[in-house]
Enzyme design. Sequence first.
Site, PDB file in Angstrom:
ATOM      1  N   GLY A 101       4.636   0.496   4.609  1.00  0.00           N
ATOM      2  CA  GLY A 101       5.169   1.744   5.157  1.00  0.00           C
ATOM      3  C   GLY A 101       6.050   1.493   6.374  1.00  0.00           C
ATOM      4  O   GLY A 101       7.132   2.067   6.509  1.00  0.00           O
ATOM      5  N   ASP A 117       8.835  -8.579  -8.195  1.00  0.00           N
ATOM      6  CA  ASP A 117       8.709  -9.750  -9.073  1.00  0.00           C
ATOM      7  C   ASP A 117      10.091 -10.160  -9.596  1.00  0.00           C
ATOM      8  O   ASP A 117      10.417 -11.340  -9.664  1.00  0.00           O
ATOM      9  CB  ASP A 117       7.774  -9.421 -10.240  1.00  0.00           C
ATOM     10  N   ARG A 131      11.924 -11.818  -6.840  1.00  0.00           N
ATOM     11  CA  ARG A 131      11.360 -13.158  -6.626  1.00  0.00           C
ATOM     12  C   ARG A 131      11.904 -14.123  -7.674  1.00  0.00           C
ATOM     13  O   ARG A 131      12.226 -15.274  -7.370  1.00  0.00           O
ATOM     14  CB  ARG A 131       9.839 -13.094  -6.715  1.00  0.00           C
ATOM     15  N   HIS A 138       2.123  -5.885 -13.198  1.00  0.00           N
ATOM     16  CA  HIS A 138       2.375  -6.493 -11.884  1.00  0.00           C
ATOM     17  C   HIS A 138       1.098  -7.222 -11.475  1.00  0.00           C
ATOM     18  O   HIS A 138       0.287  -6.723 -10.702  1.00  0.00           O
ATOM     19  CB  HIS A 138       2.742  -5.434 -10.840  1.00  0.00           C
TER      20      HIS A 138
HETATM   21  P1  NAX Z   1      -1.906  -1.710   4.220  1.00  0.00           P
HETATM   22  O1  NAX Z   1      -3.369  -1.869   4.083  1.00  0.00           O
HETATM   23  O2  NAX Z   1      -1.197  -2.293   5.381  1.00  0.00           O
HETATM   24  O3  NAX Z   1      -1.552  -0.164   4.195  1.00  0.00           O
HETATM   25  C1  NAX Z   1      -2.081   0.724   3.266  1.00  0.00           C
HETATM   26  C2  NAX Z   1      -2.119   2.091   3.925  1.00  0.00           C
HETATM   27  O4  NAX Z   1      -2.498   3.040   2.930  1.00  0.00           O
HETATM   28  C3  NAX Z   1      -3.121   2.200   5.077  1.00  0.00           C
HETATM   29  O5  NAX Z   1      -2.465   2.690   6.219  1.00  0.00           O
HETATM   30  C4  NAX Z   1      -4.155   3.201   4.550  1.00  0.00           C
HETATM   31  O6  NAX Z   1      -4.695   4.009   5.571  1.00  0.00           O
HETATM   32  C5  NAX Z   1      -3.310   3.997   3.566  1.00  0.00           C
HETATM   33  N1  NAX Z   1      -4.086   4.739   2.565  1.00  0.00           N
HETATM   34  C6  NAX Z   1      -5.245   4.378   1.958  1.00  0.00           C
HETATM   35  N2  NAX Z   1      -5.677   5.347   1.152  1.00  0.00           N
HETATM   36  C7  NAX Z   1      -4.779   6.350   1.227  1.00  0.00           C
HETATM   37  C8  NAX Z   1      -4.680   7.628   0.630  1.00  0.00           C
HETATM   38  N3  NAX Z   1      -5.617   8.071  -0.196  1.00  0.00           N
HETATM   39  N4  NAX Z   1      -3.613   8.407   0.944  1.00  0.00           N
HETATM   40  C9  NAX Z   1      -2.681   7.977   1.804  1.00  0.00           C
HETATM   41  N5  NAX Z   1      -2.731   6.779   2.425  1.00  0.00           N
HETATM   42  C10 NAX Z   1      -3.753   5.978   2.128  1.00  0.00           C
HETATM   43  O7  NAX Z   1      -1.296  -2.243   2.845  1.00  0.00           O
HETATM   44  P2  NAX Z   1       0.211  -2.687   2.527  1.00  0.00           P
HETATM   45  O8  NAX Z   1       0.382  -4.105   2.851  1.00  0.00           O
HETATM   46  O9  NAX Z   1       1.145  -1.682   3.118  1.00  0.00           O
HETATM   47  O10 NAX Z   1       0.214  -2.592   0.929  1.00  0.00           O
HETATM   48  C11 NAX Z   1       0.086  -1.347   0.262  1.00  0.00           C
HETATM   49  C12 NAX Z   1      -0.148  -1.550  -1.221  1.00  0.00           C
HETATM   50  O11 NAX Z   1       0.952  -2.215  -1.826  1.00  0.00           O
HETATM   51  C13 NAX Z   1      -1.362  -2.407  -1.550  1.00  0.00           C
HETATM   52  O12 NAX Z   1      -2.083  -1.779  -2.611  1.00  0.00           O
HETATM   53  C14 NAX Z   1      -0.752  -3.690  -2.047  1.00  0.00           C
HETATM   54  O13 NAX Z   1      -1.609  -4.390  -2.938  1.00  0.00           O
HETATM   55  C15 NAX Z   1       0.480  -3.183  -2.734  1.00  0.00           C
HETATM   56  N6  NAX Z   1       1.553  -4.147  -3.020  1.00  0.00           N
HETATM   57  C16 NAX Z   1       2.247  -3.995  -4.166  1.00  0.00           C
HETATM   58  C17 NAX Z   1       3.312  -4.795  -4.516  1.00  0.00           C
HETATM   59  C18 NAX Z   1       4.084  -4.596  -5.778  1.00  0.00           C
HETATM   60  O14 NAX Z   1       4.980  -5.383  -6.036  1.00  0.00           O
HETATM   61  N7  NAX Z   1       3.802  -3.590  -6.623  1.00  0.00           N
HETATM   62  C19 NAX Z   1       3.700  -5.926  -3.633  1.00  0.00           C
HETATM   63  C20 NAX Z   1       3.243  -5.776  -2.233  1.00  0.00           C
HETATM   64  C21 NAX Z   1       1.864  -5.193  -2.060  1.00  0.00           C
HETATM   65  O15 NAX Z   1       0.907  -6.223  -2.223  1.00  0.00           O
END
Ligand code: NAX
Length: 328
Positions: free
Chosen positions: A17, A159, A162, A187
């Site tokens: 974010g 991906d 990458r 993914h």
């Molecule tokens: P963070 O843990 O830094 O941030 C996640 C945020 O989501 C936190 O601020 C949390 O409070 C919030 N959150 C949790 N539940 C929520 C809800 N019900 N409503 C609104 N907000 C909520 O994670 P971050 O590094 O930002 O990654 C976010 C997601 O992206 C993870 O699930 C991660 O696995 C996924 N990714 C996906 C990728 C892709 O290519 N599709 C790659 C990057 C990343 O790993």
Amino acid sequence: TQAPVNVTVTGAAGQIGYALLFRIASGQLLGPDTPVKLRLLEIPQAVKAAEGTAMELDDGAFPQLAGIDIFDDPKQAFSGTNIALLVGARPRTKGMERGDLLEANGGIFKPQGEAINAGAADDIRVLVVGNPANTNALIAKSHAPDVPADRFTAMTRLDHNRALAQLSKKLDVPVSEIKRLAIWGNHSATQYPMITHGTVGGKNLAEAVNDQKWVEETFIPTVAKRGAAIIEARGLSSAASAASAAIDHVYTWVNGTAEGDWTSAAVISDGSYGVPEGLISSFPVTAKDGKYEIVQGLEIDDFSRTRIDATVGELAEERDAVQKLGLI
Ligand code: NAX
């Protein structure tokens, strides 16, 4: 002047974010002339942190940022929204079984799907980034029966990017010369980055690489396990590159792919290439008139067939698991 586009970002206080919001505010999601209104969704404990990010966004003095609202209620956050970036998800913690992970995410993506169904704008487009992204998108879609199914997508553009980067290094050419790559399936570590139909400077990519051993033993695992390598090096998971890929995914969706090129996105399967209808699976896609379309008619060799079947099989298992849990 143009009316602002409403963009909802969930997980707004997280690390993706933080990287994503500034790119959106600066005009990179939709183009420099389109004003944007941000609607941030967080869990109550993280609203304060999101307010801090909003203060910094104010301080960016972005000309096209028309406003920022912060919510802890999905119904409000998705009301009137045109583009929804679902980034917040429940990560897998130590000792957590897959069923628990899917169930915890069902608790997030079911109400978000319902809120999108109830209140989003008619042209709503959804990109799910939060993992397990394909299946989270499937859950959200299942709870939004009034929204066309092709508006729900999941992100495999990271991906794809990458894979571009690895090939650019291997061949010592700029990424811009490499076209028609494709990520297939989930993914996850089973994803299949396919170079068979790619081109580099107009020539066939697989022939230019001419090293099947490198493709199988280095290229595919490097792309598939890049997330883990970033965590190992950085101590944190990929964030700015994930945000950048999310920008690319939406920008391409809205503005289209270049003639003769394609990209990768997880979209709802229509049964193409033997991928069961209804799964949200990554395919080679083109974008035109605001729609992603699966590239048709590609010949799939035996090696690719085995890889595609494996990753699609994993998606089918995830679908069966969430079906059993009553989440779809
Ligand atoms: P963070 O843990 O830094 O941030 C996640 C945020 O989501 C936190 O601020 C949390 O409070 C919030 N959150 C949790 N539940 C929520 C809800 N019900 N409503 C609104 N907000 C909520 O994670 P971050 O590094 O930002 O990654 C976010 C997601 O992206 C993870 O699930 C991660 O696995 C996924 N990714 C996906 C990728 C892709 O290519 N599709 C790659 C990057 C990343 O790993």
